[in-house]
Every structure is written in structure tokens, then in C-alpha cells.
Design an enzyme around this catalytic site. Structure first.
Site, short mmCIF file in Angstrom:
data_model
loop_
_atom_site.label_atom_id
_atom_site.label_comp_id
_atom_site.label_asym_id
_atom_site.label_seq_id
_atom_site.Cartn_x
_atom_site.Cartn_y
_atom_site.Cartn_z
N GLN A 111 0.98 -1.17 -0.11
CA GLN A 111 0.10 0.12 -0.21
C GLN A 111 1.06 1.34 0.25
O GLN A 111 0.45 2.34 -0.45
CB GLN A 111 -0.77 -0.05 1.26
CG GLN A 111 -2.10 1.18 1.22
CD GLN A 111 -3.18 0.41 0.09
OE1 GLN A 111 -3.48 -0.73 0.44
NE2 GLN A 111 -3.92 1.18 -0.55
N LYS A 114 2.07 1.83 -3.47
CA LYS A 114 0.78 2.09 -4.22
C LYS A 114 0.13 3.54 -4.05
O LYS A 114 0.02 4.16 -5.04
CB LYS A 114 -0.36 1.01 -4.00
CG LYS A 114 -1.62 1.30 -4.77
CD LYS A 114 -2.66 0.66 -4.03
CE LYS A 114 -2.57 -0.83 -3.68
NZ LYS A 114 -3.78 -1.59 -3.41
N LYS A 126 -2.83 -1.01 6.63
CA LYS A 126 -3.59 -1.88 6.30
C LYS A 126 -4.22 -2.56 7.59
O LYS A 126 -3.46 -2.39 8.54
CB LYS A 126 -3.08 -2.98 5.34
CG LYS A 126 -4.05 -4.06 4.53
CD LYS A 126 -4.44 -3.06 3.28
CE LYS A 126 -5.61 -3.62 2.65
NZ LYS A 126 -5.66 -3.06 1.29
N GLY A 165 -12.37 0.06 2.95
CA GLY A 165 -12.66 -1.16 2.73
C GLY A 165 -11.76 -1.95 2.19
O GLY A 165 -10.76 -1.71 1.62
N ASP A 166 -11.91 -3.42 2.18
CA ASP A 166 -10.97 -4.36 1.37
C ASP A 166 -11.87 -5.71 1.30
O ASP A 166 -13.15 -5.56 1.83
CB ASP A 166 -9.50 -4.70 2.17
CG ASP A 166 -8.66 -5.34 1.24
OD1 ASP A 166 -8.10 -4.70 0.46
OD2 ASP A 166 -8.42 -6.51 1.26
N THR A 210 -11.91 1.10 -8.47
CA THR A 210 -10.53 0.16 -8.46
C THR A 210 -10.71 -0.62 -9.93
O THR A 210 -9.75 -0.48 -10.86
CB THR A 210 -10.59 -0.96 -7.53
OG1 THR A 210 -10.99 -0.34 -6.13
CG2 THR A 210 -9.43 -1.86 -7.55
O1 2IT Z 1 -5.94 -2.38 -1.61
C1 2IT Z 1 -6.41 -1.11 -1.61
O2 2IT Z 1 -6.08 -0.17 -2.20
C2 2IT Z 1 -7.74 -0.87 -0.95
N1 2IT Z 1 -8.38 -1.94 -0.18
C3 2IT Z 1 -8.41 0.26 -0.82
C4 2IT Z 1 -7.79 1.32 -0.05
C5 2IT Z 1 -8.24 2.67 0.65
O3 2IT Z 1 -7.96 3.26 1.36
O4 2IT Z 1 -9.20 3.13 -0.32
#
Ligand code: 2IT
Length: 449
Positions: A111, A114, A126, A165-166, A210
């Protein structure tokens, strides 16, 4: 390979011997950075990599909740605030029965790079819990989320750490989590969490972001090779939120997703998930909590392959969009044998390092890494935070325009970063280098800690 990079990888392996996912992602990212580290001895002098592989802080907490039958249950909750050099910690929460601290660390590490790639001011984090949402009632989910937030709220805030979320955490869970945060804090600080409903500060396009972002990124790749997206077939995995967004955008642009998968197997729909009814049915399948892709086959009369993965089905493009390590070397070989030319990762770390390496070595195979391809989700979360702090709501067109621009920039930055270090058209190394660079600059500027 650079000796400093090697020594950091070795240390991580020894220290995290019980955390294979974390070791895997560290190896993948750091090995791309060797040419950068070669040119920057000051990074080694400040032990920059050694610091980058250590989360800034991680919390583990107990989450107790009561089932509808009155029985009490105890789960573990985590929040891994990996790197806050470029902004408040930001990243999703995953509720899934098999997650561990290892899962949080690997996702938090990914993350960080990213989020940096989005160009927006968000650090990497996370969190989640080994709570299994399958078969739970709405009231049970609410009580679990409330209990989870009772433990988490003291560590987060709009300028501290902003969860989202995830897997296992969607709009419903975000609502309960935010409601409990608001109650505990006594303040309407809705910038504390993203993926909110529209009625209390959510952003338009966030649910789609996404998947849409992944397709925008894919369009850049295809453009590079002078190919249109229209008419292409896409093999996806999963049938969750991300896959839904891909199907929706692909349909709009004249491409078709022909495979979906679940824990029970995969489906092959030669006509593609290309009608509104089919696309909307993915949401229904998710909401049912059954977690079975066979439902799609039953509903639309297409083939279902129990217990199998969709790798090896003949498509132009492969977009693994389910979960980590979904594609192993034997699957990668099937994918190449099926004539797939574009391997576009979407889920976080969907490919084992061995399979990824192998795919990248195949002549004519184009590989794009998840940390770039799926960054549109978190980027749109940052746009949600911007709207919350402005006390404004942007139109769908505005959000989508920003998302599209961000995806184009991520692609271009990745291409340029790889070229700058003489690596040619290497989207994987390029994303790692470009993501690393901004975090590195910020950490170097802020002193050693
Ligand atoms: O893996 C990811 O980038 C997410 N689950 C979204 C993370 C977010 O803060 O929107």
C-alpha cells in the site's frame, strides 16, 4: 544485485521467517530497486531500506462480539501503520477468517508504494480481523464492527490514519464502523474513513474506482502497442467489487469479461458479462453471502468448472482480480499457452514471485503490476478525503476525470522510471521505482527515525 539490497532482503527473511507473504512482497519490491540504490549511496548511509521494511507502528487488539444466539466470540484485530512519510496512513480493512499479521504487513507494505504512485498525500497502512463474515446476520456484522471500532478509534483520525474497505468490508461495514467512530468521538469527522455511503460523505465512483482504474490503465498499455480495447476478451478472477467494476467499464468500452471465479470454481461465459442484468447480478451474488460463483452459471446457463481456476482459458487479456497468490507457476504456463498477451494484475499480489518472473521473461508477454493497476481505488479514496475536507461533493464526471488522469499519470510515471534506469518497457520495475522515489525523498528529508 546491489549488496545493500541483498543484505536487507536477507535480514527481512530471517526476522520474518513466519511471515511468508511479507517476505514475498519485500523481495519483489526491493529487487526492482537495485539500479536506484546503486546510484544513491546516501540511501544506504541512512539505512533507508532497512527503515522502509519496518512498519512505523502496528496495533493488535481483541475484538469480542455477541452472536444472535447469545454466544460470545473473540477475534483478533490489527492495524499496521506501515509508512506515514508522505501523508496520513491510508489503506483498507480486510475481514477474512484466514488473515494474520503477515497479511497486514504484506498489504501495508504494498500500500505504501501504491499510494505513493497515486501522487496524492497518503501514507500506507492496512488492517483487519480474522473474523469470518460468511453467514453472519446483519446484526452480528453490526456488533462486530462496533466492537472493532471501539478498539481502533483511538489510533485513527482524518489526519492520522484513514481506513477503508477491502475483502469482507464493503459499504455496510464502513457504515457501521463510521457510526461507531462518530459516537465515540462525538464529532462528525467523516474524513476518518473512506468508501462511505453517499448520504454521509462518500464519493461518487468510489465503488467502481478500482475496476474502472484498472481498465483505464489497461487502455494505456494497449495504446502503447497500438491495439484497441474494443472487441478484446478478458479473463477475470473473483466476482467481488473489483471484478464488478472491470466488467462494467469493459462492457461500456466494447470489451468483454468471459471468466469469473470463486472459492467453488470458475464460470466461462463466451458472451461476456456484458449486460446490465449480468453486471448487477454480481452485486446480488456478493450480497447473498453465499460466496459461490456457480450461482452465475445457474442463472445465465453458462458452464461452471467446479474446483478449477480460470487460468488457461483462451482470452486476449488476463486480469487476476481475486486475491493474493492466485496464480502459481503452473497457472502462468497455462496462461501463456492459451495465447494471452496482456497479463494485468489487479488483486494485491495475485502472482507468486516465481510465476511473475517467469511471465515477464516470456517474449511478447506484457505484465503490469497490481500496485499500479489497482491504485485507482485508493486514489479515489483520497479524492473522497479531499471532498470531505472541502465539505463539498464532486460530480460523477469530476471524480471520474481525476481518476482517469491519475491512472494515466501512474502508467506514464512507471514507463519513464523504468526507462530512466535503462530497464526498457518494464511496468513492474517502473511502478516499484516510481512509488519508491517519492517515499524515499520524503523520508530522506524528514531525518532518520
Ligand atoms: O488495496 C487497496 O488499495 C484497498 N483496499 C483500498 C484502500 C483505500 O484506502 O481505499
Amino acid at each position: 544485485m546491489n549488496a545493500y539490497v541483498e543484505s536487507v532482503i536477507e535480514k527481512v527473511k530471517t526476522k520474518n521467517a513466519n511471515e511468508p507473504l511479507f517476505v514475498q512482497t519485500v523481495e519483489e519490491v526491493l529487487s526492482s530497486l537495485a539500479p536506484v540504490i546503486d546510484q544513491h549511496p546516501e540511501y544506504e548511509a541512512a539505512d533507508l531500506l532497512g527503515r522502509m521494511v519496518e512498519p512505523e507502528r502496528t496495533f493488535t487488539f481483541r475484538v469480542c462480539w455477541q452472536a444472535d444466539d447469545g454466544s460470545w466470540h473473540t477475534n483478533t484485530g490489527w492495524r499496521c501503520q506501515f509508512n506515514g512519510a508522505i501523508g496520513p496512513y491510508k489503506g483498507g480493512l480486510r475481514f477474512q477468517k484466514n488473515v494474520t499479521l503477515d497479511t497486514m504487513k504484506f498489504l501495508g507494505f504494498e500500500q505504501t508504494y501504491k499510494n505513493s504512485l497515486t501522487g496524492l498525500p497518503i501514507g500506507g497502512a492496512k488492517g483487519g480481523s480474522d473474523f469470518d463474515p460468511a453467514g453472519k446476520s446483519d446484526a452480528e456484522i453490526m456488533r462486530f464492527c462496533q466492537s472493532f471500532m471501539q478498539a481502533l478509534y483511538r489510533y485513527i483520525g482524518p489526519d492520522i490514519d484513514v481506513p477503508a474497505g477491502d475483502m469482507g468490508v464493503g459499504a455496510r461495514e464502513i457504515g457501521y464502523l463510521y457510526g461507531e467512530y462518530r459516537r465515540l468521538r462525538g464529532a462528525f469527522e467523516n474524513g476518518v474513513i473512506t468508501g462511505k455511503g453517499l448520504s454521509y460523505g462518500g464519493s461518487l465512483i468510489r465503488p467502481e474506482a478500482t475496476g474502472y482504474g484498472a481498465v483505464y490503465y489497461l487502455q494505456n498499455v494497449l495504446k502503447h502497442f497500438g491495439e484497441p480495447l474494443e472487441g478484446k476478451t478478458i479473463g477475470c478472477a473473483g466476482f467481488g467489487n473489483v471484478t464488478w467494476g472491470i466488467c462494467k467499464k469493459a462492457m461500456e468500452l466494447g470489451a468483454k469479461v468471459v471468466t469469473l471465479s470463486g472459492p467453488d470454481g470458475y464460470i466461462y461465459d463466451p458472451d461476456g458479462v456484458t449486460t446490465e442484468e449480468k453486471v448487477n447480478y454480481l452485486i446480488e451474488m456478493r450480497n447473498s453471502g453465499r460466496n459461490k460463483v456457480q450461482d452465475y452459471a445457474d442463472k445465465f446457463g453458462v458452464q461452471f468448472f467446479p474446483g478449477e481456476k480460470p487460468w488457461g482459458v483462451k482470452t486476449d487479456i488476463c486480469m487476476p482480480s481475486a486475491m493474493q497468490n492466485d496464480v502459481h507457476l503452473e497457472h502462468a504456463k497455462k496462461i501463456a499457452a492459451a495465447g494471452v498477451k496482456y497479463y494485468i494484475e489487479v488483486a494485491n499480489m495475485p502472482t507468486t514471485n516465481e510465476a511473475l518472473q517467469w511471465l515477464m521473461e516470456q517474449p511478447g508477454m506484457v505484465v503490469a503490476p497490481s500496485k499500479a493497476v489497482n491504485a485507482g481505488g485508493v486514489a479515489t479514496s483520497a479524492l473522497e478525503m479531499a471532498q470531505n475536507s472541502e465539505r463539498l461533493v464532486w460530480t460523477e464526471e469530476e471524480v471520474d476525470k481525476h481518476l482517469h488522469q491519475i491512472m494515466d499519470t501512474i502508467y506514464n510515471m512507471s514507463v519513464e522510471a523504468a526507462e530512466r534506469y535503462g530497464l526498457g518497457y518494464n511496468l513492474v520495475a517502473g511502478a516499484n521505482i516510481a512509488g519508491f522515489q517519492r517515499v524515499a525523498d520524503a523520508m530522506m528529508a524528514q531525518g532518520v527515525f
